[in-house]
Write a protein that holds these residues in place. Structure first.
Motif, PDB file in Angstrom:
ATOM      1  N   ALA A   1     -37.016   1.929 -14.861  1.00  8.28           N
ATOM      2  CA  ALA A   1     -38.280   2.640 -14.662  1.00  8.28           C
ATOM      3  C   ALA A   1     -38.082   4.146 -14.773  1.00  8.28           C
ATOM      4  CB  ALA A   1     -38.876   2.280 -13.310  1.00  8.28           C
ATOM      5  N   ALA A   2     -36.998   4.657 -14.154  1.00 10.78           N
ATOM      6  CA  ALA A   2     -36.736   6.096 -14.209  1.00 10.78           C
ATOM      7  C   ALA A   2     -36.423   6.542 -15.636  1.00 10.78           C
ATOM      8  CB  ALA A   2     -35.588   6.448 -13.279  1.00 10.78           C
TER       9      ALA A   2
ATOM     10  N   ARG B   1     -39.615   6.956 -17.452  1.00  9.51           N
ATOM     11  CA  ARG B   1     -40.292   8.219 -17.129  1.00  9.51           C
ATOM     12  C   ARG B   1     -39.638   9.407 -17.849  1.00  9.51           C
ATOM     13  NH1 ARG B   1     -40.489   5.630 -12.031  1.00  9.51           N
ATOM     14  NH2 ARG B   1     -38.612   6.722 -11.303  1.00  9.51           N
ATOM     15  N   SER B   2     -38.322   9.332 -18.046  1.00  9.13           N
ATOM     16  CA  SER B   2     -37.651  10.414 -18.774  1.00  9.13           C
ATOM     17  C   SER B   2     -38.122  10.475 -20.223  1.00  9.13           C
ATOM     18  CB  SER B   2     -36.132  10.244 -18.697  1.00  9.13           C
ATOM     19  OG  SER B   2     -35.673   9.212 -19.550  1.00  9.13           O
TER      20      SER B   2
ATOM     21  N   VAL C   1     -29.961   9.750 -14.782  1.00 15.45           N
ATOM     22  CA  VAL C   1     -31.143   8.944 -14.453  1.00 15.45           C
ATOM     23  C   VAL C   1     -30.690   7.495 -14.318  1.00 15.45           C
ATOM     24  CG1 VAL C   1     -33.458   8.256 -15.184  1.00 15.45           C
ATOM     25  CG2 VAL C   1     -32.585  10.536 -15.786  1.00 15.45           C
ATOM     26  N   THR C   2     -31.072   6.855 -13.232  1.00 12.43           N
ATOM     27  CA  THR C   2     -30.632   5.482 -12.971  1.00 12.43           C
ATOM     28  C   THR C   2     -31.837   4.550 -12.855  1.00 12.43           C
ATOM     29  OG1 THR C   2     -28.702   6.305 -11.776  1.00 12.43           O
ATOM     30  CG2 THR C   2     -29.298   4.007 -11.417  1.00 12.43           C
TER      31      THR C   2
ATOM     32  N   ARG D   1     -41.466  12.178 -20.319  1.00 10.87           N
ATOM     33  CA  ARG D   1     -41.298  13.629 -20.240  1.00 10.87           C
ATOM     34  C   ARG D   1     -40.801  14.207 -21.564  1.00 10.87           C
ATOM     35  NH1 ARG D   1     -37.286  14.565 -15.502  1.00 10.87           N
ATOM     36  NH2 ARG D   1     -37.479  16.730 -16.227  1.00 10.87           N
TER      37      ARG D   1
END
Length: 376
Positions: free
Chosen positions: A47-48, A51-52, A43-44, A55
Motif C-alpha cells: 500500500a505504501a 502511494r509513492s 518504503v515498506t 506521489r
C-alpha cells in the motif's frame, strides 16, 4: 525464476510505469515488499509503495521511462535494469524550486523477484548535472523577472512638455544592469533629468541602482538645485555603507526660459549641442557614496531653442570593437556633431546605431545608457 521470466515481469512493470497505472503496479509487489528510493527513502508494504507511485506521477505528470535492452543483468532471483527517465520539473525536487524545465536522468533499478512478485526494489539515480541545469534555469528565470521589474522601474523612454522633448534608452550588458535614467516633472514646473551608473554589473549593481533611483527621485522632488540634491543623496548613500560599490550621477534641471542648471557626481560630462558647437558640461564633484563631506558645485547655462543635451553612461565611450579598440569620446563627439540638429529621437537612434556598428560582433562589455533632451 529464470532470467527470462524475471525480464518479462519487469517489462510489464515498465509498461505500467509509462501508463501511470498504479493499481497494476501495486499488484506486482509482494505484500511486505521494500522500496528504497532517493526521492521517497525506504518504503515498506504494498500500500505504501502504491502511494509513492501516486506521489511520483503527481510530481511528474509526463513521467516516462525507456529501458536499455543492452543493459539488463540477472542472477538467480536478482536483476538490474538501466534506463533513461524523463519528465517536467513542476514541483520542488531535492530542495530545488520548480522550473518547468524538461529533465532527463539515468536510473539503475535493482530488483529481487520471487514467485513472480517484486519483494525488493532499489533505485539509484545519476543526475549528472541535472540539478546544476535546473539551478541555472531557475536563475535565468529569476533574472528575466528581475529584468521586467527593472524595466518598469526605469522612467519613460519618451517625455515631452511645453518647453522640452526628451528621449532615452538603457541597454544592460546582462539581463539586468547598473545604469538608470530618470525624468522628473518637478513641483517648480521645471524638468529634472538624470543619468546614473553604479559600479559593477549584474544583480548587485542593479539592486543598488534601483535603491539610488528611488532615493534620488524622493530627494529631487523635495526641492533644491542639483548641488543640494547630489549632496543629500551622497550623504544617504554614505550612511548606507554600500562599499565597495559607488555610483556616478549627472543631474540637471531645465527651466521654461531655457536656464539649465546641472552638477556632475563623477559621471561622464554631458554634451551641450548648440548652434555654436558642442560643449562638455564638466562642473561637479566626486562619485557618490565614497566621501561624506564631498561638495558638488553646480553651473548654469542658457539654452536657446533647438539646443540639445546628450547625457550618457561610460558604457558608450568604453564600448569595445572586435579588435579591442575603444569607442572613445572623439567618436561620440563626431557622431553628435554630424547630427547636431536632428530631432531627439533621430539623434538617439543614430548614437546607438553608431556604437552598435563600431562594436560589430563583440559582446557588450558594459551597460549602455543615453538620454537626449531638446529645449524648445
Amino acid at each position: 525464476m529464470t532470467g527470462h521470466e524475471i525480464r518479462l515481469v519487469l517489462g510489464r512493470h515498465t509498461a505500467a510505469l509509462n501508463r501511470h497505472d498504479v493499481p497494476a503496479l501495486i499488484e506486482m509487489y509482494a505484500e511486505d515488499a521494500v522500496l528504497v528510493s532517493p526521492m521517497f527513502n525506504t518504503v515498506t508494504g504494498r500500500a505504501a509503495i502504491g502511494r509513492s507511485f501516486d506521489r511520483l506521477f503527481a510530481m511528474f505528470p509526463d513521467y516516462s521511462i525507456v529501458m536499455s535492452d543492452a543493459l539488463f543483468l540477472s542472477e538467480g532471483e536478482r536483476a538490474a535494469e538501466f534506463s533513461t527517465v524523463t519528465g517536467t520539473h513542476r514541483v520542488e525536487l531535492f530542495g530545488m524550486p520548480p522550473t518547468g524545465q524538461q529533465i532527463a536522468y539515468q536510473a539503475a533499478r535493482l530488483f529481487t523477484v520471487r514467485e513472480g512478485l517484486i519483494v525488493y526494489e532499489q533505485r539509484v539515480y545519476d543526475f549528472g548535472g541535472v540539478l546544476e541545469r535546473l539551478e541555472k534555469a531557475r536563475m535565468e528565470r529569476e533574472m528575466a523577472l528581475a529584468a521586467i521589474v527593472q524595466h518598469t522601474l526605469l522612467c519613460r523612454t519618451e517625455h515631452a512638455g511645453p518647453f522640452f522633448e526628451v528621449v532615452g534608452s538603457s541597454l544592460p550588458c546582462r539581463a539586468i544592469g547598473g545604469d538608470f535614467l530618470e525624468y522628473l516633472d518637478l513641483p517648480t514646473g521645471e524638468l529634472g533629468i538624470a543619468v546614473g551608473d553604479v559600479s559593477g554589473k549584474g544583480p548587485a549593481a542593479a539592486l543598488v541602482a534601483a535603491m539610488l533611483q528611488g532615493m534620488f527621485s524622493i530627494v529631487a522632488n523635495e526641492g533644491g538645485g542639483p548641488s543640494a540634491v547630489l549632496t543629500r543623496v551622497n550623504l544617504a548613500l554614505c550612511g548606507r555603507g554600500i562599499e565597495p560599490r559607488f555610483a556616478t550621477l549627472a543631474y540637471g534641471v531645465l527651466a521654461p526660459g531655457g536656464r539649465f542648471t546641472y552638477s556632475n557626481a563623477g559621471h561622464n560630462p554631458p554634451l551641450l549641442l548648440s548652434r555654436k558647437g558642442i560643449v562638455r558640461l564638466t562642473e561637479g564633484g566626486p562619485m557618490l557614496g565614497v566621501f561624506s563631506d564631498a561638495a558638488f558645485p553646480e553651473e548654469t547655462v542658457l539654452l536657446e531653442s533647438g539646443d540639445s543635451l546628450v547625457a550618457f553612461s561610460d558604457g558608450v565611450t568604453d564600448a569595445v570593437a572586435p579588435d579591442g579598440d575603444d569607442f572613445g569620446i572623439e567618436r561620440l563627439l563626431q557622431c553628435a556633431e554630424g547630427h547636431r540638429f536632428a530631432p531627439p529621437a533621430d539623434l538617439l537612434a543614430q548614437l546607438f546605431a553608431t556604437v552598435k556598428e563600431f562594436c560589430g560582433s563583440a559582446p557588450p562589455s558594459d551597460d549602455v545608457t543615453i538620454a537626449v533632451m531638446q529645449y524648445r
